[in-house]
Design a protein around this motif. Sequence first.
Motif, short mmCIF file in Angstrom:
data_model
loop_
_atom_site.label_atom_id
_atom_site.label_comp_id
_atom_site.label_asym_id
_atom_site.label_seq_id
_atom_site.Cartn_x
_atom_site.Cartn_y
_atom_site.Cartn_z
N MET A 1 0.60 -1.01 -0.50
CA MET A 1 -0.17 0.06 0.11
C MET A 1 0.71 1.26 -0.16
SD MET A 1 -3.42 0.86 2.45
CE MET A 1 -2.54 1.32 4.18
N LYS A 2 0.46 2.29 -1.22
CA LYS A 2 1.59 2.90 -1.20
C LYS A 2 0.90 4.30 -0.63
CE LYS A 2 4.06 6.11 -4.71
NZ LYS A 2 4.08 6.27 -5.74
N LYS A 3 1.71 5.01 0.61
CA LYS A 3 0.47 6.32 1.44
C LYS A 3 1.59 7.26 0.50
CE LYS A 3 1.47 3.73 5.75
NZ LYS A 3 1.95 4.37 6.87
N LYS A 4 0.43 8.43 0.30
CA LYS A 4 0.91 9.73 -0.01
C LYS A 4 0.59 10.84 1.21
CE LYS A 4 -1.41 12.74 -3.29
NZ LYS A 4 -2.41 12.73 -4.00
N PHE A 5 1.68 11.81 0.93
CA PHE A 5 2.08 13.12 2.41
C PHE A 5 2.04 14.15 1.22
CE2 PHE A 5 4.79 9.15 3.82
CZ PHE A 5 3.98 8.91 5.20
N GLU A 6 1.43 15.41 2.15
CA GLU A 6 1.56 16.39 1.64
C GLU A 6 2.27 17.12 1.64
OE1 GLU A 6 -2.41 18.31 1.88
OE2 GLU A 6 -3.50 16.68 3.03
N ILE A 7 2.37 18.06 1.06
CA ILE A 7 3.59 19.01 1.37
C ILE A 7 2.90 19.94 1.81
CG2 ILE A 7 4.76 20.59 0.27
CD1 ILE A 7 4.73 19.35 -2.14
N MET A 8 3.72 20.45 3.00
CA MET A 8 3.25 21.56 4.03
C MET A 8 4.02 22.56 4.15
SD MET A 8 1.10 19.70 5.96
CE MET A 8 0.84 20.17 6.93
N ILE A 9 3.60 23.64 4.33
CA ILE A 9 4.45 24.87 3.67
C ILE A 9 4.79 25.80 5.39
CG2 ILE A 9 2.21 26.21 3.28
CD1 ILE A 9 4.26 26.84 0.83
N ASP A 10 5.29 27.15 5.65
CA ASP A 10 4.94 27.63 6.67
C ASP A 10 5.04 28.48 6.34
OD1 ASP A 10 7.88 27.37 6.06
OD2 ASP A 10 8.52 27.06 8.60
N SER A 11 5.25 30.01 6.95
CA SER A 11 5.56 30.97 7.08
C SER A 11 6.87 31.50 6.10
CB SER A 11 5.37 32.43 7.39
OG SER A 11 6.08 32.18 8.60
N SER A 12 7.77 31.00 6.19
CA SER A 12 9.43 31.22 6.15
C SER A 12 9.16 30.69 4.75
CB SER A 12 10.37 29.87 7.02
OG SER A 12 10.35 29.16 6.43
N ASP A 13 8.82 29.54 4.40
CA ASP A 13 8.38 29.04 2.87
C ASP A 13 8.00 29.78 2.44
OD1 ASP A 13 9.29 27.36 3.31
OD2 ASP A 13 7.98 25.50 4.12
N LEU A 14 7.36 30.76 2.66
CA LEU A 14 6.71 31.62 1.58
C LEU A 14 7.50 33.15 1.33
CD1 LEU A 14 3.05 31.67 2.94
CD2 LEU A 14 3.75 31.13 0.64
N VAL A 15 8.23 33.51 2.84
CA VAL A 15 9.23 34.60 2.18
C VAL A 15 10.32 33.98 1.54
CG1 VAL A 15 11.00 35.83 3.98
CG2 VAL A 15 9.15 35.22 5.00
N ASP A 16 10.48 32.96 1.37
CA ASP A 16 11.78 32.56 0.21
C ASP A 16 10.85 32.93 -0.93
OD1 ASP A 16 13.20 31.98 2.13
OD2 ASP A 16 12.85 29.94 2.42
N ILE A 17 10.02 32.62 -1.13
CA ILE A 17 9.21 32.85 -2.25
C ILE A 17 9.15 33.81 -2.86
CG2 ILE A 17 7.42 33.01 -4.02
CD1 ILE A 17 6.69 30.13 -2.29
N GLY A 18 9.24 35.33 -1.97
CA GLY A 18 9.70 37.00 -2.05
C GLY A 18 7.87 37.47 -1.25
N PHE A 19 7.31 37.37 -0.40
CA PHE A 19 6.22 37.19 0.18
C PHE A 19 7.42 38.00 1.35
CE2 PHE A 19 3.26 34.63 -2.09
CZ PHE A 19 2.48 34.81 -2.24
N LYS A 20 6.53 39.63 1.92
CA LYS A 20 7.15 39.27 3.18
C LYS A 20 6.49 39.28 4.26
CE LYS A 20 7.13 44.49 0.70
NZ LYS A 20 6.39 46.10 0.81
N PRO A 21 7.29 39.05 5.16
CA PRO A 21 7.04 38.20 6.57
C PRO A 21 5.70 38.44 7.28
CG PRO A 21 9.07 38.77 6.84
CD PRO A 21 9.12 39.97 5.36
#
Length: 66
Positions: A1-21
């Motif tokens: 049985m194959k398990k599927k995990f979701e990618i989780m994201i936090d605010s530091s990931d969004l800051v790395d993308i280019g958003f302000k804190p």
Amino acid sequence: MKKKFEIMIDSSDLVDIGFKPFQAKQIIRECKDYLVTIEGIDFYDNRQVKIVPARIVEKLFSIQIF
């Protein structure tokens, strides 16, 4: 049985993308509110939870994360 995990994201990931804190924290907060009110997941009704599934950010804000 194959398990599927979701990618989780936090605010530091969004800051790395280019958003302000502050914007990143607001996005996480709105995603948590969506998860509690619309999807009924009470786990996210907690101040200490600082991560959300990336699919929710993509869904609410039309942002391609990964």
